[in-house]
Motif scaffolding. Structure first.
Motif, PDB file in Angstrom:
ATOM      1  N   LEU A  54       8.561  14.794  39.974  1.00  0.00           N
ATOM      2  CA  LEU A  54       7.808  14.600  38.739  1.00  0.00           C
ATOM      3  C   LEU A  54       8.397  15.408  37.584  1.00  0.00           C
ATOM      4  CD1 LEU A  54       4.117  14.568  40.033  1.00  0.00           C
ATOM      5  CD2 LEU A  54       5.517  12.633  39.293  1.00  0.00           C
ATOM      6  N   MET A  55       9.219  16.399  37.918  1.00  0.00           N
ATOM      7  CA  MET A  55       9.887  17.155  36.857  1.00  0.00           C
ATOM      8  C   MET A  55      10.900  16.290  36.116  1.00  0.00           C
ATOM      9  SD  MET A  55       8.474  20.086  36.931  1.00  0.00           S
ATOM     10  CE  MET A  55       9.604  21.022  35.911  1.00  0.00           C
ATOM     11  N   SER A  66      17.385  16.504  38.828  1.00  0.00           N
ATOM     12  CA  SER A  66      17.425  17.548  39.857  1.00  0.00           C
ATOM     13  C   SER A  66      18.267  17.121  41.053  1.00  0.00           C
ATOM     14  CB  SER A  66      15.999  17.879  40.316  1.00  0.00           C
ATOM     15  OG  SER A  66      15.343  16.718  40.795  1.00  0.00           O
ATOM     16  N   GLY A  67      18.480  15.797  41.196  1.00  0.00           N
ATOM     17  CA  GLY A  67      19.308  15.327  42.299  1.00  0.00           C
ATOM     18  C   GLY A  67      20.792  15.508  42.059  1.00  0.00           C
ATOM     19  N   HIS A  71      21.111  10.096  35.110  1.00  0.00           N
ATOM     20  CA  HIS A  71      20.221   8.938  34.975  1.00  0.00           C
ATOM     21  C   HIS A  71      20.683   8.152  33.741  1.00  0.00           C
ATOM     22  CE1 HIS A  71      17.456  10.484  38.028  1.00  0.00           C
ATOM     23  NE2 HIS A  71      17.566  11.672  37.447  1.00  0.00           N
ATOM     24  N   LEU A  72      21.542   7.169  33.971  1.00  0.00           N
ATOM     25  CA  LEU A  72      22.172   6.456  32.858  1.00  0.00           C
ATOM     26  C   LEU A  72      21.154   5.780  31.941  1.00  0.00           C
ATOM     27  CD1 LEU A  72      25.204   4.813  34.703  1.00  0.00           C
ATOM     28  CD2 LEU A  72      25.201   6.847  33.229  1.00  0.00           C
ATOM     29  N   LEU A  73      20.078   5.253  32.520  1.00  0.00           N
ATOM     30  CA  LEU A  73      19.053   4.573  31.733  1.00  0.00           C
ATOM     31  C   LEU A  73      17.755   5.370  31.661  1.00  0.00           C
ATOM     32  CD1 LEU A  73      19.521   0.855  32.906  1.00  0.00           C
ATOM     33  CD2 LEU A  73      20.580   2.042  30.972  1.00  0.00           C
ATOM     34  N   GLY A  74      17.787   6.620  32.078  1.00  0.00           N
ATOM     35  CA  GLY A  74      16.583   7.438  32.046  1.00  0.00           C
ATOM     36  C   GLY A  74      15.759   7.267  33.312  1.00  0.00           C
ATOM     37  N   THR A  75      14.531   7.793  33.263  1.00  0.00           N
ATOM     38  CA  THR A  75      13.629   7.719  34.407  1.00  0.00           C
ATOM     39  C   THR A  75      12.278   7.168  33.966  1.00  0.00           C
ATOM     40  OG1 THR A  75      12.848  10.000  34.071  1.00  0.00           O
ATOM     41  CG2 THR A  75      14.743   9.681  35.527  1.00  0.00           C
ATOM     42  N   GLY A  79       9.406   9.511  37.898  1.00  0.00           N
ATOM     43  CA  GLY A  79      10.663  10.209  38.117  1.00  0.00           C
ATOM     44  C   GLY A  79      11.721   9.366  38.788  1.00  0.00           C
ATOM     45  N   ARG A  80      11.516   8.074  38.875  1.00  0.00           N
ATOM     46  CA  ARG A  80      12.509   7.186  39.492  1.00  0.00           C
ATOM     47  C   ARG A  80      13.639   6.888  38.516  1.00  0.00           C
ATOM     48  NH1 ARG A  80       7.974   3.390  42.160  1.00  0.00           N
ATOM     49  NH2 ARG A  80       7.544   3.020  39.956  1.00  0.00           N
ATOM     50  N   ASP A  81      14.848   6.898  39.038  1.00  0.00           N
ATOM     51  CA  ASP A  81      16.006   6.523  38.237  1.00  0.00           C
ATOM     52  C   ASP A  81      15.881   5.048  37.874  1.00  0.00           C
ATOM     53  OD1 ASP A  81      18.843   6.842  37.249  1.00  0.00           O
ATOM     54  OD2 ASP A  81      19.135   5.310  38.786  1.00  0.00           O
ATOM     55  N   LEU A  82      15.975   4.709  36.580  1.00  0.00           N
ATOM     56  CA  LEU A  82      15.738   3.341  36.140  1.00  0.00           C
ATOM     57  C   LEU A  82      16.827   2.380  36.619  1.00  0.00           C
ATOM     58  CD1 LEU A  82      14.232   3.337  32.539  1.00  0.00           C
ATOM     59  CD2 LEU A  82      13.235   2.507  34.664  1.00  0.00           C
TER      60      LEU A  82
END
Length: 293
Positions: A54-55, A66-67, A71-75, A79-82
């Motif tokens: 959630l961060m 944090s992984g 994240h090319l398109l954000g989250t 917190g899922r990678d788009l």
């Protein structure tokens, strides 16, 4: 070099002359391959709660999470990678669209050909039921059935099939009825040939071209309906990142400067639907001599 002689070769030779349709077909194939191999190419598994934080929620495009990957398109708000969520969402959309289209095609073609072949009261009963179903907007019928059946893939496919099978039934009935009245079919029926052989050798093959055209349109419609129902909370459950659910998750943040959460899944959905429709338009033009250039 000899010219192509088989029907498939002739079809492909005509198809590739339309560069727009050829580009659309390439786009559909690229999206399908990306969806099939999503577990291999997606940087994150959006189903795995252990990889979500959630961060990292609502982070802008280009953020390093944090992984450890970008994240090319954000989250999204979970917190899922788009990029990953869109790839898996496309996978779900294609699976549901193809499954609903295949079942609706089978059911509708069976009813349409049966009505044309058997005739009489059964024909009137089947076609009146089909006409009644066609009088309702598909989205309205899908909404009602989804609310009654509940959430889930099987329930959603059942609702989409019920909303779409009548288009295949009406198309198959029209083609089969025209073929049923021809002399060679009447002659075949007068021989000891079984009714099954007449249906599969004479009626169904002549129904295939218009049914293929309708199938391309209805698969795109099924994908659109699935996204609409998921956006309204009546399609897939919240733990499955379908494109409609991703758009719905980002909708509350559209006016707060975080539009990417909804925009990117929406763009992916539009590209998929438009590409399928362009392919379907070209297929329709080639099967209909009046529309061919």
């Amino acid at each position: 070099m000899s010219a192509p002689s088989t029907p498939l070769a002739l079809f492909w030779a005509d198809f590739r002359e339309n560069r727009v349709a050829l580009a659309a077909l390439a786009m559909v194939a690229l999206i399908a391959l990306a969806a099939i191999f999503a577990p291999l190419i997606a940087p994150q598994n959006p189903y795995d709660l252990a990889t979500l934080s959630l961060m990292d929620a609502r982070r802008p495009p280009g953020f390093v999470g944090s992984g450890g990957y970008v994240h090319l398109l954000g989250t999204d708000p979970q917190g899922r990678d788009l990029v990953s969520a869109i790839l898996y969402g496309l996978r779900i959309s294609i699976q549901i669209g193809v499954a609903a289209g295949a079942v609706a095609l089978t059911l509708g073609a069976t009813l349409g050909v049966a009505a044309a072949y058997l005739g009489g009261r059964l024909e009137a009963l089947i076609m009146r039921a089909v006409d009644l179903q066609l009088s309702f907007p598909p989205i309205l019928l899908a909404l009602v059935l989804s609310a009654l059946l509940g959430q889930g893939r099987l329930q959603l496919i059942a609702a989409l099939v019920a909303a779409q099978y009548a288009y295949f039934a009406r198309t198959a009935y029209g083609a089969a009825s025209a073929e049923r009245r021809k002399d060679y079919v009447e002659a075949a029926l007068a021989t000891p040939l079984s009714g099954r052989r007449v249906v599969f050798r004479h009626l169904l093959p002549n129904c295939a071209p218009p049914l293929i055209v309708v199938a391309t349109v209805q698969i795109a419609n099924a994908i659109s309906l699935e996204a609409t129902l998921s956006f309204l909370g009546l399609g897939l459950p919240v733990n499955e990142p379908s494109l409609g659910m991703l758009i719905a998750n980002g909708f509350p943040y559209m006016m707060s400067g975080r539009s990417w959460i909804s925009v990117y899944p929406g763009v992916a959905l539009i590209v998929l639907i438009v590409a399928i429709n362009l392919v379907g338009d070209q297929v329709r033009d080639q099967f209909n001599p009046r529309l061919r250039r």
